[in-house]
Scaffold this motif. Structure first.
Motif, PDB file in Angstrom:
ATOM      1  N   GLN A   6       0.720  -1.350  -0.270  1.00 12.18           N
ATOM      2  CA  GLN A   6      -0.398   0.515   0.072  1.00 12.18           C
ATOM      3  C   GLN A   6       1.072   1.188   0.039  1.00 12.18           C
ATOM      4  O   GLN A   6       1.606   0.894   0.770  1.00 12.18           O
ATOM      5  CB  GLN A   6      -0.964   0.222   1.238  1.00 12.18           C
ATOM      6  N   VAL A   7       0.446   1.880  -0.852  1.00 17.70           N
ATOM      7  CA  VAL A   7       1.625   3.124  -0.968  1.00 17.70           C
ATOM      8  C   VAL A   7       0.510   4.160  -1.030  1.00 17.70           C
ATOM      9  O   VAL A   7      -0.956   4.621  -1.724  1.00 17.70           O
ATOM     10  CB  VAL A   7       2.360   3.536  -2.316  1.00 17.70           C
ATOM     11  N   GLN A   8       0.503   5.723  -0.863  1.00 17.44           N
ATOM     12  CA  GLN A   8      -0.038   6.797  -0.595  1.00 17.44           C
ATOM     13  C   GLN A   8       1.289   7.364  -1.035  1.00 17.44           C
ATOM     14  O   GLN A   8       1.942   8.419  -0.495  1.00 17.44           O
ATOM     15  CB  GLN A   8      -1.037   7.165   0.588  1.00 17.44           C
ATOM     16  N   TRP A   9       0.300   8.918  -1.790  1.00 18.68           N
ATOM     17  CA  TRP A   9       0.968  10.553  -1.386  1.00 18.68           C
ATOM     18  C   TRP A   9       0.185  11.595  -0.577  1.00 18.68           C
ATOM     19  O   TRP A   9      -0.978  11.245  -0.679  1.00 18.68           O
ATOM     20  CB  TRP A   9       1.279  10.803  -3.155  1.00 18.68           C
ATOM     21  N   PHE A  10       1.582  12.599  -0.653  1.00 19.77           N
ATOM     22  CA  PHE A  10       0.794  13.465   0.607  1.00 19.77           C
ATOM     23  C   PHE A  10       1.661  14.843   0.071  1.00 19.77           C
ATOM     24  O   PHE A  10       2.615  15.026  -0.721  1.00 19.77           O
ATOM     25  CB  PHE A  10       0.780  13.660   1.444  1.00 19.77           C
ATOM     26  N   TYR A  11       0.694  15.753  -0.307  1.00 17.26           N
ATOM     27  CA  TYR A  11       1.009  17.160  -0.280  1.00 17.26           C
ATOM     28  C   TYR A  11       1.202  17.634   1.355  1.00 17.26           C
ATOM     29  O   TYR A  11       0.363  18.293   1.973  1.00 17.26           O
ATOM     30  CB  TYR A  11       0.537  17.809  -1.208  1.00 17.26           C
ATOM     31  N   THR A  66      -1.844   2.294 -11.749  1.00  7.43           N
ATOM     32  CA  THR A  66      -2.280   4.114 -11.891  1.00  7.43           C
ATOM     33  C   THR A  66      -3.416   4.518 -11.227  1.00  7.43           C
ATOM     34  O   THR A  66      -4.319   4.126 -12.140  1.00  7.43           O
ATOM     35  CB  THR A  66      -1.976   4.287 -13.769  1.00  7.43           C
ATOM     36  N   LYS A  67      -2.990   5.382 -10.966  1.00  9.53           N
ATOM     37  CA  LYS A  67      -4.490   6.181 -10.533  1.00  9.53           C
ATOM     38  C   LYS A  67      -4.391   7.679 -10.596  1.00  9.53           C
ATOM     39  O   LYS A  67      -3.359   8.444 -10.744  1.00  9.53           O
ATOM     40  CB  LYS A  67      -4.528   6.717  -8.639  1.00  9.53           C
ATOM     41  N   GLN A  68      -5.740   8.245 -10.839  1.00  7.02           N
ATOM     42  CA  GLN A  68      -5.307   9.638 -11.785  1.00  7.02           C
ATOM     43  C   GLN A  68      -6.587  10.826 -10.787  1.00  7.02           C
ATOM     44  O   GLN A  68      -7.464  10.061 -10.277  1.00  7.02           O
ATOM     45  CB  GLN A  68      -5.116  10.281 -13.221  1.00  7.02           C
ATOM     46  N   SER A  69      -5.578  11.932 -10.444  1.00  6.17           N
ATOM     47  CA  SER A  69      -6.491  12.614  -9.619  1.00  6.17           C
ATOM     48  C   SER A  69      -6.154  14.083 -10.182  1.00  6.17           C
ATOM     49  O   SER A  69      -5.288  14.734 -10.033  1.00  6.17           O
ATOM     50  CB  SER A  69      -6.505  12.784  -7.765  1.00  6.17           C
ATOM     51  N   GLY A  70      -7.002  14.142 -11.196  1.00  6.86           N
ATOM     52  CA  GLY A  70      -7.423  15.678 -11.445  1.00  6.86           C
ATOM     53  C   GLY A  70      -5.685  16.030 -12.121  1.00  6.86           C
ATOM     54  O   GLY A  70      -5.410  15.124 -13.078  1.00  6.86           O
ATOM     55  N   SER A  86      -0.736   9.027 -10.444  1.00  6.44           N
ATOM     56  CA  SER A  86       0.811   7.732  -9.744  1.00  6.44           C
ATOM     57  C   SER A  86       0.471   6.521 -10.035  1.00  6.44           C
ATOM     58  O   SER A  86      -0.253   6.357 -10.618  1.00  6.44           O
ATOM     59  CB  SER A  86       0.316   7.624  -8.106  1.00  6.44           C
ATOM     60  N   THR A  87       2.055   6.250 -10.243  1.00  9.15           N
ATOM     61  CA  THR A  87       2.341   5.208 -10.776  1.00  9.15           C
ATOM     62  C   THR A  87       2.575   3.843 -10.075  1.00  9.15           C
ATOM     63  O   THR A  87       3.774   4.256  -9.189  1.00  9.15           O
ATOM     64  CB  THR A  87       2.903   4.674 -12.077  1.00  9.15           C
ATOM     65  N   THR A  88       2.207   2.386  -9.378  1.00  6.88           N
ATOM     66  CA  THR A  88       3.018   2.042  -8.442  1.00  6.88           C
ATOM     67  C   THR A  88       3.112   0.562  -8.883  1.00  6.88           C
ATOM     68  O   THR A  88       2.002  -0.239  -9.651  1.00  6.88           O
ATOM     69  CB  THR A  88       2.149   1.629  -7.525  1.00  6.88           C
ATOM     70  N   ARG A 140       8.433   0.347  -6.277  1.00  9.07           N
ATOM     71  CA  ARG A 140       8.461   1.934  -6.417  1.00  9.07           C
ATOM     72  C   ARG A 140       7.424   2.697  -6.621  1.00  9.07           C
ATOM     73  O   ARG A 140       6.631   1.597  -6.840  1.00  9.07           O
ATOM     74  CB  ARG A 140       9.234   2.118  -7.775  1.00  9.07           C
ATOM     75  N   SER A 141       6.429   3.618  -6.701  1.00  4.58           N
ATOM     76  CA  SER A 141       5.811   4.691  -7.552  1.00  4.58           C
ATOM     77  C   SER A 141       6.169   5.622  -8.080  1.00  4.58           C
ATOM     78  O   SER A 141       6.769   6.285  -7.420  1.00  4.58           O
ATOM     79  CB  SER A 141       5.378   4.533  -6.153  1.00  4.58           C
ATOM     80  N   SER A 142       5.252   6.265  -8.025  1.00  5.64           N
ATOM     81  CA  SER A 142       5.770   7.510  -8.888  1.00  5.64           C
ATOM     82  C   SER A 142       4.913   8.792  -9.148  1.00  5.64           C
ATOM     83  O   SER A 142       3.189   8.223  -8.704  1.00  5.64           O
ATOM     84  CB  SER A 142       6.435   7.174 -10.384  1.00  5.64           C
TER      85      SER A 142
END
Lengths: 111, 108
Positions: B31-36, B53-57, B61-63, B69-71
């Motif tokens: 499980q990976v999560q990106w924050f700001y 791959t998940k997209q928001s606007g 993100s690609t995991t 790895r994730s980007s």
């Protein structure tokens, strides 16, 4: 509206003093976390919990105690504060499936 | 040991440029999560991306879990995208561990 409220927002204490940081969430989340954030180290996990009465040790637990009294409330205790514990502290709650909410942070200064 | 490594450490963009932020894990996670985060501000979840791959606007993100790895791709950057982007991984017991972050500055 999902919310995590931390108090106090700022605190100054003397070396050797006792400090309690409070965190309350109204998200009905099982998981709660305490982090400290320092330049060059990022966000480091102190303690976390998956429910009332439960406590899990994080990555930097030395000098900290924590207690989860209810589903909503998670406290971080510094019983003999030291200058090395001067930091920005964040609390967070999570449902364990990607919903994570953070508080605004507590800036603690130990002089 | 830093279990979550992020690169680059910092990035300067001209407005409207694209950017790719990288995250790698020394220990397996599923499980990976990106924050700001704005300087001194609270963290806000951007994308929860266990795999694929998940997209928001403008964020994608690609995991790749098996490669640990994730980007995070930021397209058409805006000045308001400036801040720190943090990658986090979950481990047993829902322990959530963060990388140090990538600081992004978008200039007009």
């Amino acid at each position: 509206e999902a919310a995590v409220t931390q108090s106090p927002r700022n605190k100054v204490t003397v070396t050797g003093g006792n400090v309690t940081l409070s965190c309350r969430q109204t998200n009905s989340h099982n998981y709660m976390y305490w982090y400290r954030q320092d330049t060059g180290h990022g966000l480091r996990l102190i303690h976390y919990s998956y429910g009332a009465g439960n406590l899990q040790i994080g990555d930097v637990p030395d000098g900290y105690k924590a207690t989860r009294t209810t589903q909503e409330d998670f406290f971080l205790l510094l019983e003999l504060a030291s200058p090395s514990q001067t930091s920005l502290y964040f609390c967070a709650s999570s449902d364990g499936q990607g919903k994570v909410f953070f508080g605004k942070g507590t800036r603690l200064t130990v002089v | 040991e830093q279990q979550v490594q992020q690169s680059p450490a910092s990035l300067v963009l001209q407005e409207a440029e694209n950017a790719e932020l990288q995250c790698s894990f020394s220990i397996f996670t599923n499980q990976v999560q990106w924050f700001y985060q704005r300087p001194g501000g609270r963290l806000v979840s951007l994308l929860y991306n266990p795999s694929g791959t998940k997209q928001s606007g403008r964020l994608t993100s690609t995991t790749v879990i098996k490669e640990r790895r994730s980007s995070l791709h930021i397209s058409s950057s805006q000045i308001t995208d400036s801040g720190t982007y943090l990658c986090a991984k979950y481990s047993a017991g829902n322990k959530l561990t963060f990388g140090i972050g990538t600081r992004v500055l978008v200039r007009p």
